[in-house]
Design an enzyme around this catalytic site. Structure first.
Site, PDB file in Angstrom:
ATOM      1  N   SER A 120       0.829  -1.216   0.000  1.00 58.83           N
ATOM      2  CA  SER A 120       0.000   0.000   0.000  1.00 58.83           C
ATOM      3  C   SER A 120       0.860   1.261   0.000  1.00 58.83           C
ATOM      4  O   SER A 120       1.936   1.288   0.593  1.00 58.83           O
ATOM      5  CB  SER A 120      -0.884  -0.003   1.250  1.00 58.83           C
ATOM      6  OG  SER A 120      -1.486   1.257   1.435  1.00 58.83           O
ATOM      7  N   GLN A 142       0.802  -0.391  -4.775  1.00 58.43           N
ATOM      8  CA  GLN A 142      -0.512   0.262  -4.894  1.00 58.43           C
ATOM      9  C   GLN A 142      -0.341   1.761  -4.778  1.00 58.43           C
ATOM     10  O   GLN A 142       0.331   2.247  -3.860  1.00 58.43           O
ATOM     11  CB  GLN A 142      -1.456  -0.268  -3.808  1.00 58.43           C
ATOM     12  CG  GLN A 142      -2.829   0.384  -3.790  1.00 58.43           C
ATOM     13  CD  GLN A 142      -2.917   1.563  -2.846  1.00 58.43           C
ATOM     14  OE1 GLN A 142      -2.256   1.568  -1.802  1.00 58.43           O
ATOM     15  NE2 GLN A 142      -3.697   2.576  -3.191  1.00 58.43           N
ATOM     16  N   TYR A 144      -1.886   5.595  -4.345  1.00 54.17           N
ATOM     17  CA  TYR A 144      -2.821   6.693  -4.116  1.00 54.17           C
ATOM     18  C   TYR A 144      -2.064   7.947  -4.535  1.00 54.17           C
ATOM     19  O   TYR A 144      -0.897   8.120  -4.145  1.00 54.17           O
ATOM     20  CB  TYR A 144      -3.139   6.851  -2.624  1.00 54.17           C
ATOM     21  CG  TYR A 144      -4.131   5.876  -2.043  1.00 54.17           C
ATOM     22  CD1 TYR A 144      -5.368   5.649  -2.624  1.00 54.17           C
ATOM     23  CD2 TYR A 144      -3.843   5.223  -0.840  1.00 54.17           C
ATOM     24  CE1 TYR A 144      -6.281   4.781  -2.051  1.00 54.17           C
ATOM     25  CE2 TYR A 144      -4.756   4.355  -0.254  1.00 54.17           C
ATOM     26  CZ  TYR A 144      -5.971   4.143  -0.862  1.00 54.17           C
ATOM     27  OH  TYR A 144      -6.874   3.295  -0.290  1.00 54.17           O
ATOM     28  N   THR A 170      -5.445   2.727  -7.209  1.00 57.58           N
ATOM     29  CA  THR A 170      -6.734   2.530  -6.548  1.00 57.58           C
ATOM     30  C   THR A 170      -7.669   3.660  -6.939  1.00 57.58           C
ATOM     31  O   THR A 170      -7.378   4.838  -6.703  1.00 57.58           O
ATOM     32  CB  THR A 170      -6.547   2.439  -5.027  1.00 57.58           C
ATOM     33  OG1 THR A 170      -5.777   1.268  -4.766  1.00 57.58           O
ATOM     34  CG2 THR A 170      -7.882   2.326  -4.308  1.00 57.58           C
ATOM     35  N   ARG A 179     -16.209   5.435   7.740  1.00 58.85           N
ATOM     36  CA  ARG A 179     -15.809   4.325   8.640  1.00 58.85           C
ATOM     37  C   ARG A 179     -16.255   4.680  10.060  1.00 58.85           C
ATOM     38  O   ARG A 179     -15.520   5.337  10.810  1.00 58.85           O
ATOM     39  CB  ARG A 179     -14.293   4.123   8.609  1.00 58.85           C
ATOM     40  CG  ARG A 179     -13.661   4.227   7.230  1.00 58.85           C
ATOM     41  CD  ARG A 179     -13.532   2.921   6.525  1.00 58.85           C
ATOM     42  NE  ARG A 179     -13.000   3.141   5.179  1.00 58.85           N
ATOM     43  CZ  ARG A 179     -11.707   3.217   4.867  1.00 58.85           C
ATOM     44  NH1 ARG A 179     -10.779   3.088   5.812  1.00 58.85           N
ATOM     45  NH2 ARG A 179     -11.332   3.412   3.606  1.00 58.85           N
ATOM     46  N   LYS A 240      -7.548  -0.611  -9.741  1.00 60.13           N
ATOM     47  CA  LYS A 240      -8.245  -1.363  -8.677  1.00 60.13           C
ATOM     48  C   LYS A 240      -9.450  -0.567  -8.188  1.00 60.13           C
ATOM     49  O   LYS A 240      -9.357   0.644  -7.991  1.00 60.13           O
ATOM     50  CB  LYS A 240      -7.265  -1.595  -7.518  1.00 60.13           C
ATOM     51  CG  LYS A 240      -7.879  -2.205  -6.263  1.00 60.13           C
ATOM     52  CD  LYS A 240      -6.794  -2.555  -5.254  1.00 60.13           C
ATOM     53  CE  LYS A 240      -7.334  -3.189  -3.993  1.00 60.13           C
ATOM     54  NZ  LYS A 240      -7.841  -2.238  -3.026  1.00 60.13           N
ATOM     55  N   HIS A 264     -13.034  -2.355  -2.291  1.00 62.19           N
ATOM     56  CA  HIS A 264     -12.152  -1.948  -1.189  1.00 62.19           C
ATOM     57  C   HIS A 264     -12.530  -2.687   0.106  1.00 62.19           C
ATOM     58  O   HIS A 264     -12.439  -2.148   1.208  1.00 62.19           O
ATOM     59  CB  HIS A 264     -12.279  -0.432  -0.991  1.00 62.19           C
ATOM     60  CG  HIS A 264     -11.017   0.262  -0.592  1.00 62.19           C
ATOM     61  ND1 HIS A 264     -10.354   1.133  -1.425  1.00 62.19           N
ATOM     62  CD2 HIS A 264     -10.297   0.266   0.563  1.00 62.19           C
ATOM     63  CE1 HIS A 264      -9.291   1.635  -0.799  1.00 62.19           C
ATOM     64  NE2 HIS A 264      -9.241   1.112   0.407  1.00 62.19           N
ATOM     65  N   ARG A 267     -15.153  -0.961   2.419  1.00 64.17           N
ATOM     66  CA  ARG A 267     -14.722   0.157   3.271  1.00 64.17           C
ATOM     67  C   ARG A 267     -15.004   1.511   2.642  1.00 64.17           C
ATOM     68  O   ARG A 267     -14.727   2.539   3.239  1.00 64.17           O
ATOM     69  CB  ARG A 267     -13.206   0.045   3.529  1.00 64.17           C
ATOM     70  CG  ARG A 267     -12.826  -1.222   4.239  1.00 64.17           C
ATOM     71  CD  ARG A 267     -11.339  -1.508   4.132  1.00 64.17           C
ATOM     72  NE  ARG A 267     -10.510  -0.637   4.941  1.00 64.17           N
ATOM     73  CZ  ARG A 267     -10.288  -0.780   6.233  1.00 64.17           C
ATOM     74  NH1 ARG A 267     -10.877  -1.764   6.882  1.00 64.17           N
ATOM     75  NH2 ARG A 267      -9.487   0.039   6.884  1.00 64.17           N
ATOM     76  N   GLY A 296     -12.242  -9.249  -2.146  1.00 69.92           N
ATOM     77  CA  GLY A 296     -13.409  -8.975  -1.309  1.00 69.92           C
ATOM     78  C   GLY A 296     -14.081 -10.260  -0.866  1.00 69.92           C
ATOM     79  O   GLY A 296     -14.709 -10.941  -1.673  1.00 69.92           O
ATOM     80  N   ARG A 299     -12.562 -16.254   1.446  1.00 68.13           N
ATOM     81  CA  ARG A 299     -12.200 -16.897   2.720  1.00 68.13           C
ATOM     82  C   ARG A 299     -11.961 -18.398   2.589  1.00 68.13           C
ATOM     83  O   ARG A 299     -11.574 -19.050   3.558  1.00 68.13           O
ATOM     84  CB  ARG A 299     -13.325 -16.686   3.759  1.00 68.13           C
ATOM     85  CG  ARG A 299     -13.703 -15.228   4.004  1.00 68.13           C
ATOM     86  CD  ARG A 299     -12.586 -14.457   4.709  1.00 68.13           C
ATOM     87  NE  ARG A 299     -12.937 -13.086   4.962  1.00 68.13           N
ATOM     88  CZ  ARG A 299     -12.545 -12.039   4.215  1.00 68.13           C
ATOM     89  NH1 ARG A 299     -11.788 -12.225   3.145  1.00 68.13           N
ATOM     90  NH2 ARG A 299     -12.900 -10.813   4.548  1.00 68.13           N
TER      91      ARG A 299
HETATM   92  C1  LIG Z   1      -7.320  -2.582   7.004  1.00 65.82           C
HETATM   93  C2  LIG Z   1      -7.417  -2.403   5.517  1.00 65.82           C
HETATM   94  C3  LIG Z   1      -6.648  -1.429   4.894  1.00 65.82           C
HETATM   95  C4  LIG Z   1      -6.699  -1.289   3.505  1.00 65.82           C
HETATM   96  N1  LIG Z   1      -5.876  -0.386   2.905  1.00 65.82           N
HETATM   97  C5  LIG Z   1      -5.899  -0.266   1.551  1.00 65.82           C
HETATM   98  C6  LIG Z   1      -5.003   0.600   0.889  1.00 65.82           C
HETATM   99  O1  LIG Z   1      -4.179   1.265   1.512  1.00 65.82           O
HETATM  100  N2  LIG Z   1      -5.087   0.693  -0.462  1.00 65.82           N
HETATM  101  C7  LIG Z   1      -5.985  -0.046  -1.197  1.00 65.82           C
HETATM  102  O2  LIG Z   1      -6.022   0.054  -2.420  1.00 65.82           O
HETATM  103  N3  LIG Z   1      -6.819  -0.904  -0.588  1.00 65.82           N
HETATM  104  C8  LIG Z   1      -6.795  -1.035   0.751  1.00 65.82           C
HETATM  105  N4  LIG Z   1      -7.629  -1.930   1.365  1.00 65.82           N
HETATM  106  C9  LIG Z   1      -8.521  -2.779   0.536  1.00 65.82           C
HETATM  107  C10 LIG Z   1      -7.822  -4.096   0.162  1.00 65.82           C
HETATM  108  O3  LIG Z   1      -6.792  -3.877  -0.756  1.00 65.82           O
HETATM  109  C11 LIG Z   1      -8.808  -5.099  -0.459  1.00 65.82           C
HETATM  110  O4  LIG Z   1      -9.485  -4.490  -1.527  1.00 65.82           O
HETATM  111  C12 LIG Z   1      -9.816  -5.671   0.532  1.00 65.82           C
HETATM  112  O5  LIG Z   1      -9.239  -5.843   1.802  1.00 65.82           O
HETATM  113  C13 LIG Z   1     -10.350  -7.014   0.028  1.00 65.82           C
HETATM  114  O6  LIG Z   1     -11.314  -7.516   0.880  1.00 65.82           O
HETATM  115  P1  LIG Z   1     -11.017  -8.617   2.025  1.00 65.82           P
HETATM  116  O7  LIG Z   1     -10.407  -7.879   3.169  1.00 65.82           O
HETATM  117  O8  LIG Z   1     -12.382  -9.133   2.324  1.00 65.82           O
HETATM  118  O9  LIG Z   1     -10.099  -9.658   1.445  1.00 65.82           O
HETATM  119  C14 LIG Z   1      -7.574  -2.097   2.746  1.00 65.82           C
HETATM  120  C15 LIG Z   1      -8.331  -3.087   3.385  1.00 65.82           C
HETATM  121  C16 LIG Z   1      -8.242  -3.263   4.752  1.00 65.82           C
HETATM  122  C17 LIG Z   1      -9.053  -4.348   5.401  1.00 65.82           C
END
Ligand SMILES: Cc1cc2nc3c(=O)[nH]c(=O)nc-3n(C[C@H](O)[C@H](O)[C@H](O)COP(=O)(O)O)c2cc1C
Length: 375
Positions: A120, A142, A144, A170, A179, A240, A264, A267, A296, A299
C-alpha cells in the site's frame, strides 16, 4: 529500521489452524480495539462488508468426475509470470499496527507461499525495506495520488527501482468511506509507527485520522491520469476498484494492463455491489484482453475456484493476510496462504481439474433462491 531479509519459521505458531476462521479468531484477539476495528471494519452499516463474503456462497459448483486427478497443481500466471497459487496479498495500510515486523513480514510470508504482495501507499515501511525483507518475492505497488505530485512520484520511483513489478492505481478512493467504527474510536495511526508517504506529504509525523489522510490526496483524478501513467510507467499499470463493465472497458481503453474488481473490502461505498456479483459481466467485457483480478470476501479455496471459474486470473486477500500477520507474523501470513492453497488444490481435484486453467463457467451456476433452503 534495518533493511534486511526476514526468515519465515512456521514452527509452532500456527499449527492448529484448520481454516481461515481460526486465523481470524487468533489474529483479532491479539489486537487492541482501535487497530482491530480499523482492520475488521467497513463503511456505513457494513452491508457490503458482509455481502462480499456471502456472495461467493451464492454460486454453486458443478463438479466433473472421472478425470484423472492424481497430479493437481495450483500454479498460475499473473501478468505473464508464475505464482504458486492464484491468491495475492491485497494492499493494506498500516501493517506495523498489526505486528512489529509489519509489511516486511507480509512480504516474507507472501514470498514463502510463492505469491505476490501488493504494498500500500499507506505502508508503515519504505518500499526498499520491504523488498530487502524478501528479495526472492514478487511485489506490486498500490498507488494513491497525493495532491503533492512530487510525493507520489518519489514513492513510485523508489518502488519501481526496488523491483516492484506493477503499479496498481486505486480508483475507489479518495474520498475515504464513512468508517463509523474508526470515527467512534477516534482512530489515528499511532504517531510512533508513521507512514513514510504521509510524513512526506504532511512534512511531519503527526497522527492523522482517516479523513485527514484522504484529504491529502488528489480528488481530481480522471481516466486521462491513468492513461498518462500507463504511457510513462516502465511497469504495467492496473486499476483497482472496478465494479462495472463500463469502467473496466474504460480502463483498458486508457492503457491499463489489468483491472481489479474490488469495492475496497466494503470500506468505501456501502451497499455497492458485492464483487462476486460484479465479476461475471466484467469478465465478459475484459474477455482475456487484460489481467483480471478480484478481491473482497475470499475466505475459502472454493471461493477462489468460483472466482477463477467466473473468469478471474487470480484473487487477492486483504483481511485474511492481516489475521495471519497479527497472529504469527510472516509465518502466520504464509500459513493463511497455504490453507487457501490446500483448499484450492482439493477443490480442483474434486471439480475434476488438474490445474487452474481448466476452471470454466461450466463449473459454476447460481444457487437456487435462498428461500428454497434454510442455510
Ligand atoms: C485494514 C485495511 C486497509 C486497507 N488499505 C488499503 C489501501 O491502503 N489501499 C488499497 O487500495 N486498498 C486497501 N484496502 C482494501 C484491500 O486492498 C482489499 O481491496 C480488501 O481488503 C479485500 O477484501 P477482504 O479484506 O475481504 O479480502 C484495505 C483493506 C483493509 C481491510
Amino acid at each position: 529500521m534495518a533493511a534486511e531479509r526476514l526468515q519465515v519459521s512456521v514452527a509452532g505458531v500456527t499449527g492448529g489452524w484448520i481454516n481461515l476462521a481460526d486465523a481470524e479468531r487468533e489474529g483479532l484477539e491479539k489486537l487492541e480495539r482501535g487497530p482491530r476495528d480499523y482492520f475488521a471494519g467497513g463503511a456505513g452499516d457494513e452491508v457490503t462488508l458482509r455481502e462480499n463474503v456471502a456472495a461467493w456462497g451464492h454460486w454453486r459448483l458443478r463438479p466433473r468426475v472421472l478425470n484423472d486427478v492424481r497430479e493437481v497443481s495450483t500454479r498460475a500466471e499473473v501478468l505473464g509470470k508464475p505464482v504458486g497459487l492464484p491468491v495475492l496479498v491485497a494492499p493494506v495500510a498500516y501493517q506495523r499496527m498489526g505486528h512489529p515486523e509489519g509489511e516486511r513480514a507480509m512480504a516474507a510470508g507472501a514470498a514463502a507461499a510463492g505469491t505476490v504482495m501488493c504494498l500500500s501507499t499507506l505502508s508503515t515501511t519504505r518500499p526498499t525495506e520491504v523488498a530487502a525483507a524478501a528479495p526472492e518475492g514478487r511485489r506490486w505497488f498500490q498507488l494513491y495520488a497525493f495532491k503533492d505530485a512530487g510525493v507520489t512520484r518519489a514513492l513510485m520511483e523508489e518502488a519501481i527501482e526496488a523491483g516492484f513489478e506493477a503499479v496498481v492505481v486505486t480508483a475507489d478512493a479518495p474520498p475515504g468511506g464513512n468508517r463509523e467504527r474508526d470515527r467512534r474510536n477516534g482512530f489515528t495511526l499511532p504517531a510512533e509507527l508513521g507512514a513514510p508517504s504521509l510524513s512526506a506529504a504532511v512534512g511531519s509525523g503527526k497522527a492523522l485520522t482517516i479523513e485527514e489522510t484522504f484529504a491529502l490526496m488528489n480528488h481530481g483524478l480522471t481516466w486521462a491520469d491513468v492513461e498518462g501513467l500507463a504511457s510513462e510507467c516502465s511497469v504495467p499499470v492496473l486499476v483497482k476498484g472496478i465494479l462495472t463493465p463500463e469502467d473496466a472497458g474504460l480502463a483498458l481503453e486508457h492503457g491499463a494492463a489489468g483491472v481489479v474488481v474490488s469495492n475496497h473490502g466494503g470500506r468505501q461505498l456501502d451497499r455497492s455491489l458485492a464483487t462476486a456479483e460484479a465479476l461475471p459481466e466484467i469478465a465478459d467485457t475484459v474477455a482475456g484482453r487484460a489481467a483480471l483480478l478480484v478481491d473482497g470476501g475470499i475466505r475459502r479455496g472454493i471461493d477462489v475456484a468460483t472466482a477463477l471459474a467466473l473468469g478471474a486470473d487470480a484473487v487477492l486477500v486483504g483481511r485474511p493476510a492481516l489475521w495471519g500477520l497479527a497472529a504469527g507474523g510472516s509465518a502466520g501470513v504464509a500459513r493463511v496462504l497455504e490453507l487457501l492453497r490446500e483448499e484450492l488444490e482439493l477443490a480442483l481435484g474434486l471439480l475434476g481439474c488438474t490445474g487452474v486453467s481448466q476452471l470454466a463457467r461450466g463449473h459454476v451456476r447460481r444457487a437456487p433462491a435462498a428461500s428454497v433452503y434454510s442455510l
